[in-house]
Enzyme design. Sequence first.
Site, PDB file in Angstrom:
ATOM      1  N   ASP A   1      50.533  45.246  42.494  1.00  0.00           N
ATOM      2  CA  ASP A   1      49.178  45.677  42.166  1.00  0.00           C
ATOM      3  C   ASP A   1      48.904  47.080  42.703  1.00  0.00           C
ATOM      4  O   ASP A   1      48.423  47.966  41.988  1.00  0.00           O
ATOM      5  CB  ASP A   1      48.179  44.674  42.746  1.00  0.00           C
TER       6      ASP A   1
ATOM      7  N   ASP B   1      43.291  38.517  39.431  1.00  0.00           N
ATOM      8  CA  ASP B   1      42.543  38.458  40.686  1.00  0.00           C
ATOM      9  C   ASP B   1      41.939  37.080  40.919  1.00  0.00           C
ATOM     10  O   ASP B   1      41.445  36.792  42.018  1.00  0.00           O
ATOM     11  CB  ASP B   1      41.420  39.505  40.687  1.00  0.00           C
TER      12      ASP B   1
END
Length: 535
Positions: free
Chosen positions: A348, A426
């Site tokens: 990420d 997420d």
Amino acid sequence: MTAKLWITLAVLLLCYKGECQEAVLHVSDGALNKEYCLVYNSSWSNISDSLSSAVKYELVNLTYSLLCDAGGLLPVNLTGKAVAVMRGGCAFSQKAQVAQHLGAAVLLITSKENMVTPSANDTEYEKVKIPLALMRYRDFLDIQKVFFLRKMEAQLYAPPTPAFDVSILVMLALAVFTVGMGGFWSGAAEREKQNAGPVLSGGEERADSGDLSLYSPLKVLLFVVLMCGMLVLMYYFYKWLVYVIIVIFCLASATALYSCLDAIMNAIGCSKLSVTCGERSCSVRSLLLAAVCITLAVVWGVYRNEDRWIWILQDLLGVAFCLNFMKTITLSNYKICVILLSLLLVYDVFFVFITPFLTPNGESIMVQVALGPGAGGEKGDGDVVEVPADPSPSYEKLPVVMRIPRFSAWAQNLCGMQFSILGYGDIIVPGLLVAYCHRFDVWTGSSNRIYFISCTIAYCVGLAVTFAVMLLSKMGQPALLYLVPFTLLTSAILACSRKEFRQFWAGTTYQVLDSSREPLLPDGEAAYPSAVRKC
């Protein structure tokens, strides 16, 4: 490669769009008023923040000219007026300097292309003294049509949009609800399997329902490498692969929604209303649910670019997809959780913060893929926004985010709806850990679900911190940078404080005794001397 893996490759794309620099052009002839979208640079042009304080200018049409020089203009007095010209031929700053020289007070540059926040070199900024903004050429044609042969007055203003919007709280509640319900569902399914009979240990188990358990560090590493490869392929071949992902999402979300609704029906005791035809029987309830889920997925697929309302359906399908994913894909132990979440944290951060230094336009690969190539922007000194020349988007967006409209900008959506967004990754990635915590509660017979509740609270706090940093820094954040440490450390500290870390780390490679909670190895050997041998 299974469909589940391919879906996951697309799901873990996350981002948050930055603050926009949009303004309003208010046009009036004294009796009729109409407003249009403008894009400007707040560090370059000083525009009033309200209509009541905005200066009125007579609007002059010079769209037949590029205004790169004063030649070729029809005799017209531009002193103190707002002038509209065509985009192209030269830099924005050159057009502005020519307009200044002719006495114009405002420069409106009409564009047939997507409108990006206007910028110039630092030395050019100082030379331009008048407000400069871009507007859609099609909007200017509408102005000519609406105010045909009438004297028009123009006012420019930029209503302030607060950094904090209620949509962030709605997004927080939606994400925490999804993570909590997904973890609860996974634990409930584990309890049902226990009640159904003993389950062989070893970590490689597959439930009869087709649930898949990740148990090998090597497979987790391969999974993350495939994620990276898929993201890079999406970056270079977006215009083709995006339709593959859209089709996969329609199929997966319809299946997930069916699974969720079927579970709800079973929980409330709704009859299946089976009908027998010859030697075969079918469930009327299942047929109705399947019809509803397929219909909703098809409606989303057809109207996916209708920003005004389709976000509701996308969020519904997204929640179902995340819930079913967390229930279906299980992590066998805490070691796998640590490996997977840590690798995805690095993934990420790299694709959000590092790739802007490697791409030609200075845009991160993750942001460009997640928002679509037409929603990007260009790297500049301040915040950058890109508004399409045609309000109907000409590019496809990946269905990988939850979207909530910004309520503070609801009445200012002339340039397009503004959304608070959160990537499915997420939600799903920390959600897999929350689901493991609930299953561990079931294995240890914890009646208060201490691991599940603690990890869910940690996720809520981590996401709140993510939003806070985003608001303070005024830029998108890789949410896993905050969510992974909060959830992993909270669950590890809790396991250590309860002296259960060894069991928590090993997970399904142990069988937990109801009385002593001391684990035994799969072959029946004691894990440590005080354990009880079980036949």
